[in-house]
Design an enzyme around this catalytic site. Sequence first.
Site, PDB file in Angstrom:
ATOM      1  N   THR A 101      10.684  -3.011   5.803  1.00 20.44           N
ATOM      2  CA  THR A 101      11.845  -2.321   6.365  1.00 20.44           C
ATOM      3  C   THR A 101      11.836  -0.853   5.963  1.00 20.44           C
ATOM      4  OG1 THR A 101      13.114  -2.866   4.392  1.00 20.44           O
ATOM      5  CG2 THR A 101      13.349  -4.341   6.289  1.00 20.44           C
ATOM      6  N   GLY A 211       0.972  13.328   9.647  1.00 27.27           N
ATOM      7  CA  GLY A 211       1.627  12.052   9.312  1.00 27.27           C
ATOM      8  C   GLY A 211       1.456  11.626   7.867  1.00 27.27           C
ATOM      9  N   LYS A 229       5.656   5.695  -7.890  1.00 26.42           N
ATOM     10  CA  LYS A 229       4.380   4.975  -8.049  1.00 26.42           C
ATOM     11  C   LYS A 229       4.019   4.864  -9.541  1.00 26.42           C
ATOM     12  CE  LYS A 229       2.842   6.395  -3.459  1.00 26.42           C
ATOM     13  NZ  LYS A 229       2.240   7.485  -2.686  1.00 26.42           N
TER      14      LYS A 229
HETATM   15  N1  HSE Z   1       3.836  10.335   1.682  1.00 28.19           N
HETATM   16  C1  HSE Z   1       2.981   9.517   0.886  1.00 28.19           C
HETATM   17  C2  HSE Z   1       1.765  10.329   0.481  1.00 28.19           C
HETATM   18  C3  HSE Z   1       2.586   8.284   1.662  1.00 28.19           C
HETATM   19  O1  HSE Z   1       1.634  11.479   0.954  1.00 28.19           O
HETATM   20  O2  HSE Z   1       0.966   9.878  -0.323  1.00 28.19           O
HETATM   21  C4  HSE Z   1       2.186   7.097   0.851  1.00 28.19           C
HETATM   22  O3  HSE Z   1       3.160   6.678  -0.088  1.00 28.19           O
END
Ligand code: HSE
Length: 350
Positions: A101, A211, A229
């Site tokens: 989600t 993206g 993370k």
């Molecule tokens: N926006 C994140 C990145 C995507 O650029 O690593 C993955 O969590």
Amino acid sequence: MSTKVAFIGFGGVGQSLAELFLKQKENLNKSHLLNPVVVAVSDVMKGSIYHPEGLDVETLLATIKQTGNVEDYPNQPGLIRGWDSLETIKHSNADVIVEVTFTDVRTGQPAIDHCRAAFENNKSVVTTNKGPVALAYNQLAALAEENGVFWGFEGTVMSGTPALRMPVTTLAGNEITEIKGILNGTTNYILTEMEKGETYQASLEKAQSLGYAEADPTSDVEGLDARYKTAILSNYLMGTPLVAEDIYCKGISDFTLDMVKEASKNNQKWRLLARLTKENGTVKASVKPELVDNDDPLAGVIGPTNAIVYQCDLAGPIMLTGAGAGLVETAYSLLIDIIHYHRQYALTKI
Ligand code: HSE
């Protein structure tokens, strides 16, 4: 024997996983005796359908492409439309809930409630949502264990690059005393574009158009995405519960070309590094830009690629590098989790 799967959320990652089920059908069956059957999709924007005997995945994907609403799936006896996420989790016959989600990473919702409901209803979960693992790891892991179900979240760190499972399985027997890594693709892309002479702003815009960035890129450039993370790595790999607020965090939003050029004159590069160090039974963690020498392997990690180094007491430093984002890569992380679910929970019962 089939593995019944319900998608909670059906955006790009969910649809990519459904496509992988189609494309990899033979291989999954032949190599892993895995036969995924999609029984339900429930998405707040794209509607909801359920059939206990399974949906035709090709028709499901075509329906989404044509109308954007899964409820336009052709009528058939036994098909139920309109169940919300919790009804689908509680009342469907799915073995595995694919939780993808759109979740607010600061509250972990609705993904935390979805995981909890699944475990309480004896269903396994695979997810790429960082919130539940960063914010509620201990409670959810205990609940999954109590109910004898599987919880997979490989894709929460470095998407399909096995940053979580590899150290637990292949590096078993080592103590990991330090972890450092490039855990955010957007910021690494920006820094390496700036090394080519692009401005910060132009590099950020490129990262967005390609993206890589989150919907709100603040989370990337201020280090918040890497901080979640880092909390996951501490919770899962170092057995020390940390929440985001425990982790010092500084991003790269104030970076200038001059800073990057100055580093280059000194044969160095800036990298946004997550760092976790075990000290006397506690873990110290930070996310911040650090200078690395040009001959450091982390200096060679360019573009949106991620990398992680595990300092092991027996094996020494082990570095893993690969994609940290991307639809197929993230969908693949869910597939790895489903294969592992199948190995642990289904194949052993045959
Ligand atoms: N926006 C994140 C990145 C995507 O650029 O690593 C993955 O969590």
